[in-house]
Scaffold this active site. Structure first.
Site, short mmCIF file in Angstrom:
data_model
loop_
_atom_site.label_atom_id
_atom_site.label_comp_id
_atom_site.label_asym_id
_atom_site.label_seq_id
_atom_site.Cartn_x
_atom_site.Cartn_y
_atom_site.Cartn_z
N ASN A 48 0.81 -1.23 0.00
CA ASN A 48 0.00 0.00 0.00
C ASN A 48 0.85 1.28 0.00
O ASN A 48 0.49 2.26 -0.65
CB ASN A 48 -1.01 -0.02 1.15
N GLU A 76 4.93 -4.47 11.79
CA GLU A 76 3.96 -3.41 11.52
C GLU A 76 2.78 -4.08 10.82
O GLU A 76 2.85 -4.37 9.63
CB GLU A 76 4.58 -2.34 10.61
N CYS A 112 -3.19 1.08 6.83
CA CYS A 112 -3.26 0.21 8.01
C CYS A 112 -3.91 0.88 9.20
O CYS A 112 -4.62 0.27 9.98
CB CYS A 112 -1.86 -0.24 8.38
N GLU A 155 8.82 2.12 14.28
CA GLU A 155 9.71 2.70 13.28
C GLU A 155 9.73 4.21 13.52
O GLU A 155 8.78 4.75 14.07
CB GLU A 155 9.18 2.41 11.87
P1 NAD Z 1 0.91 -9.52 3.27
O1 NAD Z 1 1.07 -10.02 4.67
O2 NAD Z 1 0.14 -10.33 2.32
O3 NAD Z 1 2.35 -9.30 2.59
C1 NAD Z 1 3.32 -8.48 3.18
C2 NAD Z 1 4.70 -8.93 2.72
O4 NAD Z 1 4.94 -10.24 3.19
C3 NAD Z 1 4.86 -8.98 1.19
O5 NAD Z 1 6.13 -8.51 0.86
C4 NAD Z 1 4.76 -10.46 0.89
O6 NAD Z 1 5.46 -10.86 -0.26
C5 NAD Z 1 5.40 -11.06 2.13
N1 NAD Z 1 5.01 -12.44 2.40
C6 NAD Z 1 3.97 -13.14 1.89
N2 NAD Z 1 3.97 -14.39 2.40
C7 NAD Z 1 5.03 -14.48 3.23
C8 NAD Z 1 5.58 -15.51 4.04
N3 NAD Z 1 5.02 -16.72 4.12
N4 NAD Z 1 6.66 -15.24 4.78
C9 NAD Z 1 7.24 -14.02 4.74
N5 NAD Z 1 6.77 -13.00 4.00
C10 NAD Z 1 5.68 -13.23 3.24
O7 NAD Z 1 0.33 -8.05 3.40
P2 NAD Z 1 -0.10 -7.06 2.22
O8 NAD Z 1 -1.38 -7.56 1.63
O9 NAD Z 1 1.07 -6.81 1.33
O10 NAD Z 1 -0.35 -5.69 3.01
C11 NAD Z 1 -1.56 -5.37 3.63
C12 NAD Z 1 -1.44 -5.51 5.13
O11 NAD Z 1 -0.33 -4.75 5.60
C13 NAD Z 1 -2.66 -4.97 5.86
O12 NAD Z 1 -3.04 -5.87 6.86
C14 NAD Z 1 -2.14 -3.68 6.48
O13 NAD Z 1 -2.83 -3.28 7.64
C15 NAD Z 1 -0.71 -3.99 6.75
N6 NAD Z 1 0.11 -2.77 6.83
C16 NAD Z 1 0.54 -2.37 8.06
C17 NAD Z 1 1.27 -1.20 8.20
C18 NAD Z 1 1.74 -0.71 9.54
O14 NAD Z 1 2.55 0.20 9.58
N7 NAD Z 1 1.27 -1.26 10.65
C19 NAD Z 1 1.58 -0.44 7.06
C20 NAD Z 1 1.13 -0.89 5.82
C21 NAD Z 1 0.39 -2.06 5.72
#
Ligand code: NAD
Length: 490
Positions: A150, A247, A281, A462
């Site tokens: 995002n 995060e 998020c 962070e």
């Molecule tokens: P996701 O968990 O699907 O993917 C995040 C990352 O993890 C990607 O780079 C992905 O390739 C990697 N990944 C996928 N499978 C994995 C595995 N088995 N082991 C290790 N890494 C793996 O999340 P998304 O759909 O990319 O992002 C959306 C989510 O991120 C939402 O829940 C949102 O709230 C959260 N988010 C949180 C923050 C924060 O600062 N708290 C900021 C942005 C997004």
């Protein structure tokens, strides 16, 4: 644009093996594929990790002024490329160009911030009667960052720049859907003088991330993503005692009291739900409104929401772009259908595909924002993170009641309060489980404020004063100036 991206995706560090998984980048504005790349093979990753580890040993010996200078140079290069980088980000994410330009400007601030941070000493010196003791902040070593789709550019800066400035090296794996600006930033840092290998972008999905998490060369994992993936990554990192920052997701409360400046509260609710097509998020998706201002609030919100311009994200007049990809688009639509079937919830507005999109973006993943009124705490749409423009409006009577209801969630990322009574504002915020909170605004995240959540929303922070803690470790040294005071017979 695509020519440049192709050259970034195929630069000398990239894997060209046709046997490893192939990823296709799709422009969410028109659902058209525009580039392809291969994930690295395990051998590619092992070489990259070797390089990362070797370059970190040299880099950790560089002086604070050298590091500071490189970041200032990188800020200058970024300043000359604002349009260019924001267009790359918009092409990957579909977020309106106005928003991605703002992120790039914040990126420049981030580089300046850390260029100043590193010049401050975080070490401590103690005088002991017969010697001196000092406590140094030393780098973690070779670190890894894993980003979400995002806010890809923000992710690469918040993790990558913060890690390397404290003398670490970083292997950064952006989301497989949105890698372009991370690749651009890697080139920018090298052009600014960062030694080759200190910051490396590795492409791919979960498999690439898993390779990094399990590597004994990695000492710290900073992860941004969903709670479900985050929980797995946390456990895996713990197995080899790696330090983590997590995060993760949220379902944050935004509380509007009856004395609030109502137009500001409407602005806050819109910023907390419609920005980035709701893919933020920290969004305040549970909007609690005190019952006596409910009708007025809803009416003003509806008027303003109807005026939003949904369209081509490259157009500077566009307020709302598409969702990032088809999966996310379908997921949000599913939640809207669930909401429509919930007991009492009323879909007051939106939740459909807009029917007046210009022909060149007819196939984009666009949705209207959805406003649900008459929501209750136990409804699915009011409990689960949707990550799209679905606002649940809930009514409340008293301060104590709303605090309890707001905290009644497994998440704890963010919270907001609108009231003109500043004492109440602070009192309520103090009672809410949230790592980031706002009084009379929502979703501001300047680089000097630590960012992160509690409960299932994550661990660690962070940015700001927290970054030194997250990216270094203490080393205590005692230096004797006299003889050893030894109790044993001579
Ligand atoms: P996701 O968990 O699907 O993917 C995040 C990352 O993890 C990607 O780079 C992905 O390739 C990697 N990944 C996928 N499978 C994995 C595995 N088995 N082991 C290790 N890494 C793996 O999340 P998304 O759909 O990319 O992002 C959306 C989510 O991120 C939402 O829940 C949102 O709230 C959260 N988010 C949180 C923050 C924060 O600062 N708290 C900021 C942005 C997004």
């Amino acid at each position: 644009m695509t020519k440049l991206l192709r050259s970034l995706l195929q630069s000398k560090h990239r894997c060209h093996s046709s046997t490893s998984p192939l990823f296709t980048l799709i422009n969410p504005a028109n659902a058209t594929p525009h580039s392809h790349y291969h994930a690295p093979t395990p051998d590619d990753l092992s070489h990259a990790l070797e390089l990362s580890s070797a370059s970190q040993k040299q880099w950790s010996k560089s002086s604070p002024t050298q590091r500071s200078t490189i970041l200032r140079r990188a800020a200058d290069i970024l300043s000359q490329n604002v349009q260019h980088v924001s267009r790359l980000e918009t092409m990957d994410t579909g977020r309106p160009i106005r928003e991605t330009e703002f992120d790039v400007l914040e990126g420049i601030e981030c580089l300046h911030y850390y260029s100043g941070q590193i010049l401050q000493s975080h070490d401590l010196l103690y005088n002991h009667p017969t010697g001196q003791a000092y406590v140094k902040r030393v780098p973690m070593g070779t670190t890894c960052g894993i980003g979400a789709w995002n806010y890809p550019f923000q992710g690469v800066l918040w993790k990558g720049v913060a890690s390397v400035v404290y003398g670490n090296s970083m292997m950064y794996k952006p989301s497989e859907f949105t890698p372009s600006t991370a690749l651009w930033m890697e080139e920018c840092l090298v052009e600014a003088g960062l030694p080759e290998g200190v910051f490396q972008v590795v492409l791919g999905g979960g498999e690439t991330a898993q390779h990094l998490i399990h590597s004994p060369k990695i000492s710290k994992v900073s992860f941004t993503g969903s709670v479900s993936t985050g929980l797995r990554v946390y456990q895996q990192a713990a197995a080899s005692m790696k330090k983590v920052t997590m995060e993760l997701g949220g379902k944050s409360p935004l509380i509007i009291f009856n004395d609030a400046h109502l137009d500001n509260a409407v602005c806050g609710a819109m910023m907390a739900n419609w920005y980035s097509s709701g893919q933020v998020c920290s969004n305040g998706t549970r909007v609690f409104v005190q019952e006596d201002v409910m009708d007025e609030f809803v009416q003003r919100l509806l008027e303003r929401t109807k005026k939003l311009r949904i369209g081509d994200p490259m157009d500077t007049e566009t307020d709302i772009g598409p969702m990032v990809h088809k999966l996310q688009y379908d997921k949000v639509l599913d939640y809207i259908h669930i909401g429509m079937k919930e007991d009492r919830a009323t879909l007051l507005y939106g939740g459909k595909r807009p029917n007046n999109l210009p022909s060149h973006i007819q196939n984009g993943y666009n949705l209207q924002p959805a406003i649900f009124t008459n929501c209750t705490d136990e409804m699915t749409i009011a409990k689960e993170e949707i990550f799209g423009m679905v606002m649940s409006i809930l009514s409340f009577k008293s301060e104590q009641e709303v605090i309890e209801r707001a905290n009644n969630t497994e998440f704890g990322l963010a919270a907001g309060v609108f009231t003109q009574d500043i004492q109440r504002g602070q009192r309520v915020i103090d009672s809410l489980d949230a790592g980031a909170a706002w009084i009379n605004n929502y979703n501001l995240a300047p680089i000097y404020l630590p960012w992160g959540g509690c409960k299932l929303s994550g661990i660690g922070r962070e940015n700001g004063v927290a970054s030194v803690e997250e990216w270094t470790q203490w080393k205590s040294v005692y230096c004797e100036m006299g003889d050893v005071d030894c109790p044993y017979p001579k």
